[in-house]
Write a protein that holds these residues in place. Structure first.
Motif, PDB file in Angstrom:
ATOM      1  N   ALA A  84      25.826  64.610  55.279  1.00  0.00           N
ATOM      2  CA  ALA A  84      25.814  66.004  55.254  1.00  0.00           C
ATOM      3  C   ALA A  84      25.327  66.741  54.111  1.00  0.00           C
ATOM      4  CB  ALA A  84      26.935  66.547  56.110  1.00  0.00           C
ATOM      5  N   SER A  85      24.585  67.362  53.957  1.00  0.00           N
ATOM      6  CA  SER A  85      24.395  68.296  52.854  1.00  0.00           C
ATOM      7  C   SER A  85      25.031  69.605  52.732  1.00  0.00           C
ATOM      8  CB  SER A  85      22.717  68.494  52.579  1.00  0.00           C
ATOM      9  OG  SER A  85      22.314  69.539  53.832  1.00  0.00           O
ATOM     10  N   LEU A  86      25.222  70.057  51.550  1.00  0.00           N
ATOM     11  CA  LEU A  86      25.455  71.600  51.431  1.00  0.00           C
ATOM     12  C   LEU A  86      24.776  72.600  52.184  1.00  0.00           C
ATOM     13  CD1 LEU A  86      26.327  71.396  47.654  1.00  0.00           C
ATOM     14  CD2 LEU A  86      28.044  71.253  49.540  1.00  0.00           C
ATOM     15  N   ASP A  87      25.523  73.510  52.511  1.00  0.00           N
ATOM     16  CA  ASP A  87      24.833  74.772  53.366  1.00  0.00           C
ATOM     17  C   ASP A  87      24.390  75.709  52.126  1.00  0.00           C
ATOM     18  OD1 ASP A  87      24.224  76.990  54.585  1.00  0.00           O
ATOM     19  OD2 ASP A  87      25.908  77.420  55.858  1.00  0.00           O
ATOM     20  N   HIS A  88      23.072  75.927  51.787  1.00  0.00           N
ATOM     21  CA  HIS A  88      22.375  76.509  50.657  1.00  0.00           C
ATOM     22  C   HIS A  88      22.218  78.051  50.974  1.00  0.00           C
ATOM     23  CE1 HIS A  88      20.915  72.862  48.632  1.00  0.00           C
ATOM     24  NE2 HIS A  88      21.292  72.161  49.541  1.00  0.00           N
ATOM     25  N   THR A  89      22.557  78.401  52.109  1.00  0.00           N
ATOM     26  CA  THR A  89      22.621  79.951  52.469  1.00  0.00           C
ATOM     27  C   THR A  89      23.859  80.301  51.851  1.00  0.00           C
ATOM     28  OG1 THR A  89      23.134  79.389  54.549  1.00  0.00           O
ATOM     29  CG2 THR A  89      20.816  79.966  54.022  1.00  0.00           C
ATOM     30  N   SER A  90      25.082  79.477  52.269  1.00  0.00           N
ATOM     31  CA  SER A  90      26.298  79.627  51.659  1.00  0.00           C
ATOM     32  C   SER A  90      26.472  79.637  50.267  1.00  0.00           C
ATOM     33  CB  SER A  90      27.383  78.823  52.597  1.00  0.00           C
ATOM     34  OG  SER A  90      28.471  79.104  52.213  1.00  0.00           O
ATOM     35  N   VAL A  91      25.810  78.774  49.700  1.00  0.00           N
ATOM     36  CA  VAL A  91      25.829  78.689  48.387  1.00  0.00           C
ATOM     37  C   VAL A  91      25.177  79.942  47.596  1.00  0.00           C
ATOM     38  CG1 VAL A  91      24.899  77.275  46.331  1.00  0.00           C
ATOM     39  CG2 VAL A  91      25.409  76.001  48.132  1.00  0.00           C
ATOM     40  N   ARG A  92      24.210  80.409  48.246  1.00  0.00           N
ATOM     41  CA  ARG A  92      23.690  81.520  47.788  1.00  0.00           C
ATOM     42  C   ARG A  92      24.575  82.788  47.901  1.00  0.00           C
ATOM     43  NH1 ARG A  92      18.153  83.430  47.155  1.00  0.00           N
ATOM     44  NH2 ARG A  92      18.031  85.728  46.965  1.00  0.00           N
ATOM     45  N   LYS A 267      23.753  61.680  48.341  1.00  0.00           N
ATOM     46  CA  LYS A 267      23.802  61.349  49.886  1.00  0.00           C
ATOM     47  C   LYS A 267      22.241  61.075  50.338  1.00  0.00           C
ATOM     48  CE  LYS A 267      27.739  63.840  51.314  1.00  0.00           C
ATOM     49  NZ  LYS A 267      28.551  64.785  52.362  1.00  0.00           N
ATOM     50  N   GLN A 268      21.319  61.641  49.800  1.00  0.00           N
ATOM     51  CA  GLN A 268      19.713  61.478  49.869  1.00  0.00           C
ATOM     52  C   GLN A 268      19.506  59.864  49.635  1.00  0.00           C
ATOM     53  OE1 GLN A 268      17.285  63.892  47.862  1.00  0.00           O
ATOM     54  NE2 GLN A 268      17.630  65.941  49.396  1.00  0.00           N
ATOM     55  N   MET A 269      20.246  59.694  48.231  1.00  0.00           N
ATOM     56  CA  MET A 269      20.090  58.088  47.872  1.00  0.00           C
ATOM     57  C   MET A 269      20.712  57.113  48.810  1.00  0.00           C
ATOM     58  SD  MET A 269      18.417  58.029  45.100  1.00  0.00           S
ATOM     59  CE  MET A 269      18.674  56.281  44.669  1.00  0.00           C
ATOM     60  N   LEU A 270      21.951  57.683  49.303  1.00  0.00           N
ATOM     61  CA  LEU A 270      22.425  56.626  50.369  1.00  0.00           C
ATOM     62  C   LEU A 270      21.567  56.490  51.378  1.00  0.00           C
ATOM     63  CD1 LEU A 270      24.941  55.230  51.689  1.00  0.00           C
ATOM     64  CD2 LEU A 270      25.761  57.583  52.336  1.00  0.00           C
ATOM     65  N   ILE A 271      20.933  57.506  52.056  1.00  0.00           N
ATOM     66  CA  ILE A 271      20.038  57.181  53.097  1.00  0.00           C
ATOM     67  C   ILE A 271      18.995  56.249  52.832  1.00  0.00           C
ATOM     68  CG2 ILE A 271      18.420  58.608  54.826  1.00  0.00           C
ATOM     69  CD1 ILE A 271      20.137  61.002  54.649  1.00  0.00           C
ATOM     70  N   LYS A 272      18.379  56.507  51.638  1.00  0.00           N
ATOM     71  CA  LYS A 272      17.339  55.595  51.236  1.00  0.00           C
ATOM     72  C   LYS A 272      17.721  54.197  50.922  1.00  0.00           C
ATOM     73  CE  LYS A 272      14.911  59.356  48.703  1.00  0.00           C
ATOM     74  NZ  LYS A 272      14.328  59.924  47.417  1.00  0.00           N
ATOM     75  N   THR A 273      18.853  54.123  50.410  1.00  0.00           N
ATOM     76  CA  THR A 273      19.520  52.660  50.071  1.00  0.00           C
ATOM     77  C   THR A 273      19.750  52.018  51.539  1.00  0.00           C
ATOM     78  OG1 THR A 273      20.395  53.504  48.067  1.00  0.00           O
ATOM     79  CG2 THR A 273      21.116  51.182  49.285  1.00  0.00           C
ATOM     80  N   VAL A 274      20.195  52.629  52.480  1.00  0.00           N
ATOM     81  CA  VAL A 274      20.427  52.018  53.922  1.00  0.00           C
ATOM     82  C   VAL A 274      19.241  51.672  54.644  1.00  0.00           C
ATOM     83  CG1 VAL A 274      21.481  52.475  55.922  1.00  0.00           C
ATOM     84  CG2 VAL A 274      22.963  53.194  54.231  1.00  0.00           C
ATOM     85  N   GLY A 275      18.062  52.517  54.483  1.00  0.00           N
ATOM     86  CA  GLY A 275      16.740  52.170  55.143  1.00  0.00           C
ATOM     87  C   GLY A 275      16.356  51.090  54.320  1.00  0.00           C
ATOM     88  N   LEU A 276      16.378  51.118  52.899  1.00  0.00           N
ATOM     89  CA  LEU A 276      15.752  50.136  52.242  1.00  0.00           C
ATOM     90  C   LEU A 276      16.331  48.649  52.589  1.00  0.00           C
ATOM     91  CD1 LEU A 276      13.444  49.112  50.208  1.00  0.00           C
ATOM     92  CD2 LEU A 276      14.988  49.703  48.387  1.00  0.00           C
ATOM     93  N   MET A 277      17.672  48.656  52.537  1.00  0.00           N
ATOM     94  CA  MET A 277      18.458  47.441  52.942  1.00  0.00           C
ATOM     95  C   MET A 277      18.373  46.925  54.195  1.00  0.00           C
ATOM     96  SD  MET A 277      19.712  46.465  50.016  1.00  0.00           S
ATOM     97  CE  MET A 277      20.622  45.188  50.530  1.00  0.00           C
ATOM     98  N   THR A 278      18.104  47.728  55.184  1.00  0.00           N
ATOM     99  CA  THR A 278      17.829  47.536  56.481  1.00  0.00           C
ATOM    100  C   THR A 278      16.461  46.654  56.547  1.00  0.00           C
ATOM    101  OG1 THR A 278      18.835  49.489  57.289  1.00  0.00           O
ATOM    102  CG2 THR A 278      17.624  48.410  58.994  1.00  0.00           C
ATOM    103  N   ILE A 279      15.524  47.282  56.070  1.00  0.00           N
ATOM    104  CA  ILE A 279      14.105  46.619  56.002  1.00  0.00           C
ATOM    105  C   ILE A 279      14.018  45.441  55.427  1.00  0.00           C
ATOM    106  CG2 ILE A 279      11.719  46.855  55.440  1.00  0.00           C
ATOM    107  CD1 ILE A 279      12.057  49.906  55.438  1.00  0.00           C
ATOM    108  N   LEU A 280      14.896  45.018  54.209  1.00  0.00           N
ATOM    109  CA  LEU A 280      15.001  43.901  53.429  1.00  0.00           C
ATOM    110  C   LEU A 280      15.726  42.859  54.394  1.00  0.00           C
ATOM    111  CD1 LEU A 280      15.631  44.958  49.954  1.00  0.00           C
ATOM    112  CD2 LEU A 280      13.289  44.269  50.832  1.00  0.00           C
ATOM    113  N   THR A 281      16.948  43.168  55.022  1.00  0.00           N
ATOM    114  CA  THR A 281      17.493  42.384  55.602  1.00  0.00           C
ATOM    115  C   THR A 281      16.643  41.958  57.008  1.00  0.00           C
ATOM    116  OG1 THR A 281      19.598  43.632  55.317  1.00  0.00           O
ATOM    117  CG2 THR A 281      19.536  42.335  57.147  1.00  0.00           C
TER     118      THR A 281
END
Length: 307
Positions: A84-92, A267-281
């Protein structure tokens, strides 16, 4: 033919070797056996390690239980999920709260206006925010210092020139820098939210000095910062109702971002890592299952050369 079989039997080539007993099999094993002394040593080390760990945990829990402050409850933040990402409207909105309320006493010396770009503001908006401040720069060609409008590379201005001036203006208390306050306080944004909304009248038996206020979430209960968030203390640009809890929630989210600017990228890197490792597996399983099947199922035969 009978003579050939007789010679083979006489040379004992067809006789099976005698079976090995358990002791002989153990002697042929390459596995190292531990002596009783070694077993007792490792058991003692394991017991001591577990005992020390349990003691440290018990001491930490007892220290927390003996404190005078109330522990903040866990809030259901929208960014608390694994991806889950930060709520950027709330950050503003939280930046608006800091700018109009918190910046009167607290600095953010490690956050620059360029950091707002792509997070809560566009480049043009960030430039406008930076140009609203005045920065003392120099020296110029004549050796004189001068004032200029702020730039994107400038950091948020401090309300006081030094720590002594800050203490003199706040009855000896020093307002901490808020750049990494969420990471520096146990409880993180839960603590910040509870602290900002947790002001009460001092109960019987609690003595407060002049300029102090009672907040059960602050260690000791006596805090030098007065309550600063009230309903409609400011107005949001987007029209969100500025209740006290909404103000506290937004500024806590903003301070979460300043403490962890890489939050969304991580967290974006986590999504990319999980996707890449799934393909490699899947690819590795395909190679293992199909490409190596000929190697695993092959049989080698010895065919003697015929005369």
């Amino acid at each position: 033919m009978a003579a050939t079989l007789g010679r083979i039997c006489g040379s004992k080539l067809l006789k099976s070797a005698p079976a090995l007993n358990l002791q002989q099999a153990n002697n042929l094993s390459t596995t190292k056996t531990w002596t009783n002394g070694q077993k007792k040593l490792f058991a003692t080390i394991g017991a001591l390690t577990g005992g020390v760990g349990a003691l440290i945990y018990a001491l930490e829990q007892s220290v927390e239980a003996s404190g005078t402050e109330v522990h903040p409850p866990k809030m259901p933040w929208s960014h608390s999920g694994i991806i889950a990402s930060l709520d950027h409207t709330s950050v503003r909105r939280g930046y608006e709260v800091y700018k109009q309320v918190c910046s009167a006493c607290h600095s953010m010396q490690y956050i620059a206006y360029r950091n707002l770009i792509g997070v809560s503001h566009t480049e043009a908006e960030a430039k406008a925010e930076a140009a609203a401040i005045t920065v003392k720069d120099g020296p110029d060609d004549s050796g004189e210092y001068f004032n200029r409008p702020g730039k994107l590379s400038d950091y948020f201005p401090s309300p006081y020139p030094n720590e002594e001036a800050a203490r003199a203006a706040n009855n000896g208390a020093y307002p901490p820098d808020l750049s990494y306050i969420v990471s520096a306080r146990k409880g993180g944004e839960d603590y910040i939210f509870s602290l900002l909304t947790g002001y009460f009248d001092a109960p019987a038996g609690v003595a407060l000095r002049d300029g102090q206020y009672y907040n059960p979430y602050f260690p000791g209960g006596a805090i030098s910062m007065a309550q600063v968030l009230y309903n409609e203390v400011i107005e949001y640009e987007d029209g969100t109702p500025p209740t006290a809890s909404q103000l506290a929630k937004d500024v806590s989210t903003f301070l979460k971002w300043t403490s962890e600017p890489e939050h969304d990228v991580r967290k974006q890197m986590l999504i990319k890592t999980v996707g890449l490792m799934t393909i490699l597996t899947i690819l590795a399983y395909y190679i293992k299952r199909h490409k190596w099947s000929t190697l695993k199922s092959r049989k080698i035969f010895f065919v003697p050369k015929k005369d």
